[in-house]
Structure formats: structure tokens, C-alpha cells
Write an enzyme that holds these catalytic residues in place. Structure first.
Site, PDB file in Angstrom:
ATOM      1  N   GLY A  40      29.229  48.801  38.991  1.00  0.00           N
ATOM      2  CA  GLY A  40      27.824  48.433  39.134  1.00  0.00           C
ATOM      3  C   GLY A  40      27.354  48.653  40.567  1.00  0.00           C
ATOM      4  O   GLY A  40      26.375  49.354  40.820  1.00  0.00           O
ATOM      5  N   ASN A  64      65.039  54.351  50.917  1.00  0.00           N
ATOM      6  CA  ASN A  64      65.586  55.476  51.690  1.00  0.00           C
ATOM      7  C   ASN A  64      66.289  56.497  50.787  1.00  0.00           C
ATOM      8  O   ASN A  64      67.230  57.144  51.206  1.00  0.00           O
ATOM      9  CB  ASN A  64      66.577  54.939  52.733  1.00  0.00           C
ATOM     10  CG  ASN A  64      67.730  54.207  52.067  1.00  0.00           C
ATOM     11  OD1 ASN A  64      67.694  53.909  50.879  1.00  0.00           O
ATOM     12  ND2 ASN A  64      68.762  53.921  52.836  1.00  0.00           N
ATOM     13  N   ASP A  70      40.134  44.359  37.756  1.00  0.00           N
ATOM     14  CA  ASP A  70      40.464  44.907  36.433  1.00  0.00           C
ATOM     15  C   ASP A  70      41.189  46.251  36.468  1.00  0.00           C
ATOM     16  O   ASP A  70      41.675  46.709  35.440  1.00  0.00           O
ATOM     17  CB  ASP A  70      39.175  45.125  35.627  1.00  0.00           C
ATOM     18  CG  ASP A  70      38.516  43.816  35.255  1.00  0.00           C
ATOM     19  OD1 ASP A  70      39.197  42.784  35.323  1.00  0.00           O
ATOM     20  OD2 ASP A  70      37.326  43.835  34.899  1.00  0.00           O
ATOM     21  N   HIS A 112      68.438  38.194  54.675  1.00  0.00           N
ATOM     22  CA  HIS A 112      68.703  38.521  53.272  1.00  0.00           C
ATOM     23  C   HIS A 112      67.698  37.983  52.272  1.00  0.00           C
ATOM     24  O   HIS A 112      67.753  38.362  51.105  1.00  0.00           O
ATOM     25  CB  HIS A 112      70.121  38.084  52.894  1.00  0.00           C
ATOM     26  CG  HIS A 112      71.124  39.067  53.386  1.00  0.00           C
ATOM     27  ND1 HIS A 112      71.574  39.070  54.687  1.00  0.00           N
ATOM     28  CD2 HIS A 112      71.702  40.122  52.777  1.00  0.00           C
ATOM     29  CE1 HIS A 112      72.404  40.071  54.855  1.00  0.00           C
ATOM     30  NE2 HIS A 112      72.502  40.726  53.708  1.00  0.00           N
TER      31      HIS A 112
HETATM   32  P1  ADP Z   1      30.360  45.226  39.993  1.00  0.00           P
HETATM   33  O1  ADP Z   1      30.000  45.996  41.238  1.00  0.00           O
HETATM   34  O2  ADP Z   1      31.519  44.314  40.236  1.00  0.00           O
HETATM   35  O3  ADP Z   1      30.469  46.117  38.798  1.00  0.00           O
HETATM   36  P2  ADP Z   1      27.693  44.333  39.124  1.00  0.00           P
HETATM   37  O4  ADP Z   1      27.620  45.292  38.008  1.00  0.00           O
HETATM   38  O5  ADP Z   1      27.234  42.948  38.922  1.00  0.00           O
HETATM   39  O6  ADP Z   1      29.172  44.179  39.713  1.00  0.00           O
HETATM   40  O7  ADP Z   1      26.891  44.957  40.353  1.00  0.00           O
HETATM   41  C1  ADP Z   1      26.778  44.292  41.573  1.00  0.00           C
HETATM   42  C2  ADP Z   1      25.409  44.511  42.189  1.00  0.00           C
HETATM   43  O8  ADP Z   1      25.189  45.912  42.394  1.00  0.00           O
HETATM   44  C3  ADP Z   1      24.249  44.085  41.297  1.00  0.00           C
HETATM   45  O9  ADP Z   1      24.011  42.709  41.383  1.00  0.00           O
HETATM   46  C4  ADP Z   1      23.113  44.892  41.877  1.00  0.00           C
HETATM   47  O10 ADP Z   1      22.642  44.324  43.081  1.00  0.00           O
HETATM   48  C5  ADP Z   1      23.787  46.205  42.218  1.00  0.00           C
HETATM   49  N1  ADP Z   1      23.605  47.138  41.092  1.00  0.00           N
HETATM   50  C6  ADP Z   1      24.379  47.286  40.009  1.00  0.00           C
HETATM   51  N2  ADP Z   1      23.894  48.233  39.189  1.00  0.00           N
HETATM   52  C7  ADP Z   1      22.784  48.695  39.778  1.00  0.00           C
HETATM   53  C8  ADP Z   1      21.813  49.680  39.439  1.00  0.00           C
HETATM   54  N3  ADP Z   1      21.891  50.392  38.332  1.00  0.00           N
HETATM   55  N4  ADP Z   1      20.787  49.869  40.290  1.00  0.00           N
HETATM   56  C9  ADP Z   1      20.686  49.177  41.435  1.00  0.00           C
HETATM   57  N5  ADP Z   1      21.559  48.244  41.804  1.00  0.00           N
HETATM   58  C10 ADP Z   1      22.585  47.988  41.001  1.00  0.00           C
END
Ligand code: ADP
Length: 748
Positions: free
Chosen positions: A121, A534, A167, A662
Site C-alpha cells: 500500500g 566456512n 508477512d 561455547h
Molecule cells: P501497507 O503499506 O503496510 O500495505 P496500507 O495499505 O495501509 O499499508 O498503506 C499505508 C499508507 O500508504 C496508507 O494509509 C496511505 O497513506 C498510503 N497509501 C496506500 N495506498 C495508497 C494509494 N493507492 N494512494 C495513495 N496513498 C496510498
């Protein structure tokens, strides 16, 4: 600080380059190590670094959420879980208006390069922000919020992405930041549950994280020696409940005292219906008529100290991201930096995110074959191996089964038991009779050989040590006759040698005496198990990850013990003449200096280090840590170094030395060592099986080279070794010396 160049702005004003760094989305252990490495590498190269607090939201809010960071601002965070600069799920950043404010805040500080550590995301948000950047700038100029010259000086946003996600769900990197530590948490919990479950002959259902990704579930099921696993990518066919219970029953009949089923939180059946841990519990309780409990591990998996891997690999990733960004031009590709086969790799960010999302999409549309294919061949291979290890579908050998003997030799390495267990179960499953040789080649000479059945190795996965016994001795020439008699008497058809340098030397000796002793002409495979790392033909050996984690834990404790005074530590690691443990524990433990035999120790270096140390303690330093390989120098011993520091330190600081000793060989194997032992052993048993089936008798040593598990002929073993110092001629990890220097201190 000796710098070879200062990174400056290409606008021609000679201003230093400015990098922003933020962590976003779910937190993960190891994010701090990456942030620290980005900050220190950038500073070492003369750039300025700004930490953006609370993810993208901090970029939108500006003000004191964007702070210039100095060297010390990232001191003492390497060993901390989570992310000290905070993370946030920012709704505003999903809107263009939010991104407009974010762009303005960056430009006001002259920042046009950012590193983002987050999941898919966060990385897709980053990609969007970069694509929109010119449009955002035009709008800001039009609104009069920034001057046209500023927009002209920063026409593109240069970015580097690092994947922080427990994950391990991102395509393009073998491991995401945090996944190894999460496995540590899960496997610790499984070990703890297994002991209580076995006492009461109980069943446990353990739910682990992973909405679209079964990595944590599958790997913890293998590393924890569990019985059944349910993952999103590989849903079971109809009627799985009956089959699962039948398997659990067979396991009990073959010698298990407990049953543990791992369920990924996103597990589902073929029709796409969720399989909950509570449902699995009910099924087991009903069918097996026994007390069954559910443990949902939840956020514990995200917490706690980062593992050694999550510290050294994240440090390397942060270093590489900073180097890449400082060298970037407006035309550079936007990349995700990942780790593949123990090397840094860069893949286009868009591609990494697209492929990652594709796995989730495949699961949604029930295209499970494609989902598994996208996860990669070793994931699929591990799924098959798990089934063979868990299910005693075959416990009796046929009359024509071939007899494979397992022998350990060399120093003890955590994971030897895991490898022996895998060998016995996989061997039986593949139709062989498995024999255990007690006490190494001594035992082989004296005929201490017995048949091992499926149940014999129950519970060996988690145990350090070596139940079969291990001896360092290499066979002497006058043993060879007895060894040959013993192989004949026990009708040994093939030999699996698991161990360190002496194991390899012994196998090589038997191989070269084949003409004189025909019973040595049997398929033979060596599996590398040594904390020293090694051995030839493998970039890692079983046990070294455990030893590294023991060292890092010891270093953390030492540092705490010295935190109330001004203190310098000299820590000595094992490793013989191989500096792997010293360099990697130095990197993961945050050492200022690392001394290796590969580099030697020069008096001029020591004099320079002391001068720097005095200056630095006088200026306020409270702690100094040097890690020294046990054989780094014959004369400049650990004791000598500590005394030298004590003499020269005077009243500025006191000095302690710690020879870790050890305990490095003694830990319960880490998840990585258990998985690695299982994977290598499976490959070795396959090789032996192929030779036996073909009626040939080649000798091999197996190992991991890059991302691939492969084999090389025993005859050529010594060609790749430095025989005097008993280590491979080519050692991949020496490349990390530069990383260590960039993040460690200022005297280099
Ligand atoms: P992760 O990065 O762990 O997958 P998220 O999917 O919640 O977590 O994304 C984290 C943050 O990244 C979101 O809260 C948002 O601020 C930003 N983000 C995620 N997807 C988008 C997107 N399509 N456009 C703009 N910002 C995004």
C-alpha cells in the site's frame, strides 16, 4: 570523518542533497535498522537527512514532523522493535489535496529524494506521488505557494522503496523487513505450546498472521514440526476435515504425543469460504474426541526485538537505498530494493507492487495454481516437504529399500538434529531405510549404527545439540579398514554426512580411498552444518544464523550493562579463521569496529582507532563496541586489545572484554536454521535417491549459492578452499564491510 565525496545538489548551487525518510503502513521489526542505515550512510556521504514522523501524515502536516537528523538521532535504535519515527495509515495521503500539501512541505525544505519503508500500500502510494509530482509542483507555483525557481530546481521526485512487512508478501525480495523476526516470535510460541501439549497429549490450533500470504504459516509449521497447515494460496479440497483428522491420528500412532495445526488468518477452502481457527478446533475436538485449544498469536508477531537477520539485512537495505538515491538522477528508475540470494537487488517499484497485488487477485478469483506459481518454486517445494515431514503415510520400509546412514562430524552446530530428523522422515517417505551412526566417524568405525524409525526423531526439530552425537575426529588411515567392514556389515548403501570442516574432510578422505576400499564406493552427500560458515559450496551453513542470534543477544545485554557508565567493550566471537560471525554480529549489534582475520589487524589502525576513541569519549560518547574474530590476529589478542584500550583510555572510559564462547554452539536452532536444514537435507536425500536408483555412486556436497540449492562433486571440494585457513576462497559477505564502515563510526 574521511569522506571521498560530498553529495551535493545538481542544481549547481552546491547545496547538499537532502533525503527524506519515512516508515508507513504496518510496523515491522527491522524498520529501525533500515532508518539508521539510511541516515548514517547519507551523513557519511555528506548529504542531509530528514526523518518524516508518522508516515505520510507527517509529510502532510509538516512542521516538527519533519526533522533534520544527525548521527546520534539514530543511536540505540538498532535493537528496538517497531519504528521509532512512527507510522500511520493516512487517509489524507490517498487524496490529491493531501499529496499537494506533502509536496509543498518537502519543497520548502529542498527535499526531492525520499526513502519509504512500508508494505505494498505504502509503495503504491509512493509511486502515485512520484508520478503526480510535476503536476503538483505546477499547481503549487500557480497558487503562489512556492517560487518557480524551487519547482525548477526539483523537477522530479526521486524515490527508493524498502519493503517492511512481517508477512513476507512482496514479490521482488526473498525476505521483507520483519518477516524473520515474526517467525522467531511464532516458532518460540509453538515450541512453548508443544511442550505443554505433549505433556497432556493435547491438540492445539495456532492462528498466525497472513491475510493473503501463507508464508508465516507454512514456514512456522515446518520449523515448529507441526502436523497440518492451512494457507490462503493452497486451500484444501473438499473433505479436508476428514483427511486432516486421519493424518493427525496416523501421526499419533507413529509416535507423536501432541498435534499442532497452524492456520493462517486468511485461510479458506476451495469455495473461498474462510476457515477459522475456531472451526478447526471444533472439527478436531469432535473427530478426535480430545481436548483442543486455540491460540491466536495476534500482534505479538509484530513485536519484540528484531532478529539478527532483520538487523543486518535491513542495515544493508538502508545503506543500498541511500547510495542509490544519492546517485539518482531525474531519469533514474524508481526501484524497490530487495534482497535476493544474499545480494541486493533492485526491481522497478511498479512491477513489484503489480505482481504482489496479482497474488491476492489470483486468490480472490480462485486461481490457486497461479497464486502458488507467483510465490515461487521454493515456496511450492516447501509445501511438499511439509506434507512429507508431517504425515507418516509410509512408516515401514519395503524389503528392497536401500539403506542410508546418517553421520555427524565436526563441531556441534544448532540445527544438526533438525537435519537428522528431516533426513529420517524424508528418507522413509521416499522409500529408504534410514540408519543413524552414533558418535561420528568413531561410531562408524566401531559399528555404532542402528535403524531409525519415524517416531525416533519426534521432537528433534527444536532441539539444539546432536542426539546422534558428534565428534571432531577425522578418520585416521588405520581406521579405514574397520569403517569399510562396518559399512559392509550394516549393508550401508549410501552415506549422508552432516557437519563442518572435519565432516567434509572425512567424506573427502573416504572418497579418495574408494579404489582401496570398495565399500566406500557408495553415493555420499555432505550437508554443511557449522556455526563458522566456512564450508565450500554454500554461502551459509546450518547453525550460523543461530550462533549469530546468540551473539547479538549477548551484545545487547553487554551494551545494557555498560549503559550507566562510560565503557568500551571488546567482544570475541568464534568462527575459526572465518570472519562471518564477527562481521555480521558487529553489523547486527551496532559495533563501531570489527576485526577479522581476512583483513588482519595493523598497529597503525589500532593507534588511529584509539585516538578517535579518546576524542569521541571526551566529546560525550558513552559506549564503544569492538567485535573481534577469535583468530583475527595471532598477537593482538582480545586481551591485548582490551589492555591497550585500558592503558590509553585512562580516566575517559573503562574497558571490559567478553569472550562469548561455547554458548554460540548451544542455542535452540532459529527458524532460519531449521528451514535451511530441512531444505538442504531434502535436496541431499533426493541426490542420494537418484544415485541409488541409477545404480551410480557419485559424491556431492550440497549448499545454497545465491537463491539456489545445488550440489558440487566431492572430488573438487578442496579447489575452492583456502586450505591454510580453512575457509572458502570467495566469501560473499565480505562485501558488507563497506556497509559496516558507513554506519559504524567516523574514524574510517
Ligand atoms: P501497507 O503499506 O503496510 O500495505 P496500507 O495499505 O495501509 O499499508 O498503506 C499505508 C499508507 O500508504 C496508507 O494509509 C496511505 O497513506 C498510503 N497509501 C496506500 N495506498 C495508497 C494509494 N493507492 N494512494 C495513495 N496513498 C496510498
Amino acid at each position: 570523518m574521511a569522506l571521498d565525496h560530498h553529495a551535493t545538489d545538481r542544481s549547481g548551487h552546491g547545496a547538499p542533497l537532502r533525503i527524506g525518510i519515512l516508515t508507513s503502513g504496518g510496523d515491522a521489526q527491522g524498520m529501525n535498522a533500515a532508518v539508521r542505515a539510511v541516515v548514517r550512510t547519507a551523513i557519511s556521504r555528506g548529504a542531509e537527512v530528514y526523518a518524516i514522523y508518522e508516515g505520510y501524515q507527517g509529510m502532510i502536516d509538516g512542521g516538527d514532523r519533519i526533522r533534520r537528523f544527525g548521527w546520534e538521532d539514530v543511536g540505540s535504535i538498532l535493537n528496538k522493535g517497531g519504528t521509532t519515527i512512527g507510522t500511520f495509515r493516512s487517509k489524507e495521503f490517498r487524496e490529491r489535496s493531501g499529496r499537494l500539501r506533502a509536496a509543498r512541505n518537502l519543497l520548502l525544505l529542498g527535499i526531492d529524494r525520499i526513502v519509504v519503508i512500508g508494505g505494498d500500500g505504502s509503495l503504491s502510494g509512493l509511486d502515485l506521488f512520484r508520478a503526480e509530482w510535476p503536476g503538483l509542483l505546477a499547481e503549487l507555483v500557480e497558487n503562489g505557494e512556492i517560487a518557480p525557481q524551487i519547482a525548477e530546481a526539483h523537477p522530479t521526485l526521486m524515490i527508493a522503496g524498502l519493503v517492511g512487512s512481517i508477512d513476507n508478501d512482496l514479490v521482488g525480495t526473498d525476505m521483507t523487513i520483519g518477516a524473520d523476526s515474526a517467525l522467531h516470535r511464532i516458532v518460540d510460541a509453538i515450541d512453548a505450546l508443544a511442550s505443554t501439549a505433549a505433556s497432556h497429549q493435547r491438540s492445539f490450533v495456532v492462528e498466525v498472521m497472513g491475510r493473503h500470504c501463507g508464508y508465516l504459516a507454512l514456514m512456522s509449521a515446518i520449523a515448529g514440526g507441526c502436523d497440518y497447515v492451512l494457507i490462503p494460496e493452497h486451500p484444501p479440497a473438499d473433505g479436508w476435515e476428514d483427511r486432516m483428522c486421519a493424518e493427525l491420528r496416523r501421526g499419533r500412532a507413529a509416535g507423536r504425543r501432541d498435534s499442532i495445526v497452524i492456520v493462517a488468518e486468511g485461510a479458506r477452502d476451495r469455495a473461498g469460504n474462510p476457515i477459522t481457527s475456531e472451526y478447526v478446533r471444533q472439527v478436531i475436538e469432535r473427530e478426535l474426541d480430545e481436548d483442543t485449544r486455540v491460540t491466536i498469536l495476534g500482534h505479538v508477531q509484530r513485536g519484540g526485538v528484531p532478529s539478527a537477520f532483520d538487523r543486518w539485512a535491513s542495515t544493508w537495505l538502508g545503506y543500498t537505498a541511500a547510495e542509490e538515491l544519492l546517485a539518482a538522477t531525474p531519469d533514474s528508475e524508481a526501484n524497490v530494493i530487495g534482497i535476493r540470494g544474499n545480494r541486493m537487488s533492485a526491481i522497478p517499484l511498479v512491477e513489484a507492487v503489480r505482481q504482489t497485488r496479482e497474488v491476492a487477485a489470483c486468490i480472490e478469483r480462485a486461481d490457486y495454481e497461479e497464486a502458488m506459481a507467483l510465490r515461487g518454486s521454493s515456496f511450492t517445494e516447501m509445501t511438499k516437504i511439509f506434507r512429507e515431514l508431517a504425515e507418516p503415510s509410509r512408516v515401514d520400509a519395503s524389503d528392497c529399500a536401500k539403506r542410508i546412514a546418517i553421520v555427524h562430524a565436526g563441531g556441534l552446530a544448532p540445527g544438526m538434529n533438525t537435519a537428522a530428523r528431516a533426513a529420517v522422515r524424508l528418507g522413509i517417505s521416499r522409500g529408504h531405510t534410514m540408519l543413524g551412526v552414533r558418535n561420528g566417524f568413531h561410531g562408524l568405525r566401531d559399528g555404532e549404527i542402528e535403524e531409525m524409525d519415524w517416531g525416533t526423531v519426534e521432537g528433534w526439530t527444536a532441539d539444539g545439540g546432536a542426539e546422534l552425537g558428534v565428534r571432531r575426529s577425522v578418520p585416521k588411515l588405520d581406521w579405514l579398514y574397520s569403517i569399510s567392514r562396518s559399512l559392509e556389515e550394516h549393508r550401508v548403501d549410501a552415506l549422508l554426512v552432516i557437519g563442518g570442516w572435519n565432516a567434509y574432510e572425512s567424506a573427502h578422505l573416504l572418497y579418495s580411498e574408494r579404489e582401496r576400499y570398495p565399500s566406500f564406493t557408495i553415493p555420499t552427500v555432505c550437508v554443511p552444518a557449522s556455526i563458522d560458515n566456512n564450508l565450500p559450496g554454500s554461502e551459509l551453513s546450518i547453525g550460523c544464523d543461530t550462533a549469530l542470534n546468540v551473539l547479538v543477544e549477548a551484545i545487547d545485554r553487554l551494551k545494557l550493562s555498560g549503559s550507566a557508565t562510560k565503557r568500551a567493550f571488546v567482544v570475541e566471537t568464534m568462527g575459526r579463521y572465518c570472519g562471518y560471525l564477527a562481521l555480521m554480529s558487529g553489523l547486527a549489534g551496532g559495533a563501531e569496529r570489527v576485526y577479522l582475520h581476512e583483513d588482519g589487524v595493523q598497529i597503525t589502525d589500532l593507534v588511529r582507532d584509539i585516538a578517535w576513541l579518546r576524542e569521541s569519549f571526551a566529546a560525550g560518547r558513552r559506549l564503544f563496541l569492538a567485535v573481534r574474530n577469535e583468530n583475527a590476529s595471532e598477537n593482538y589478542t582480545t586481551d591485548f586489545m582490551a589492555r591497550l584500550l585500558r592503558e590509553e583510555g585512562g580516566d575517559l572510559f573503562d574497558v571490559r572484554q567478553a569472550v562469548i564462547g561455547h554458548i554460540q554452539q548451544g542455542g535452540s536452532p532459529t527458524p532460519f536454521d531449521r528451514l535451511f536444514a530441512t531444505r538442504l537435507t531434502s535436496h541431499a536425500i533426493n541426490l542420494l535417491g537418484d544415485e541409488l536408483a541409477a545404480g551410480t555412486s557419485k559424491g556431492y556436497y550440497v549448499g545454497l549459492m545465491g537463491s539456489k540449492v545445488g550440489a558440487s562433486p566431492i572430488a573438487h571440494m578442496m579447489e575452492h578452499m583456502d586450505k591454510e585457513f580453512r575457509r572458502p576462497l570467495d566469501q560473499w559477505w565480505l562485501a558488507l564491510r563497506d556497509v559496516s564502515k558507513a554506519v559504524a563510526g567516523e574514524a574510517h
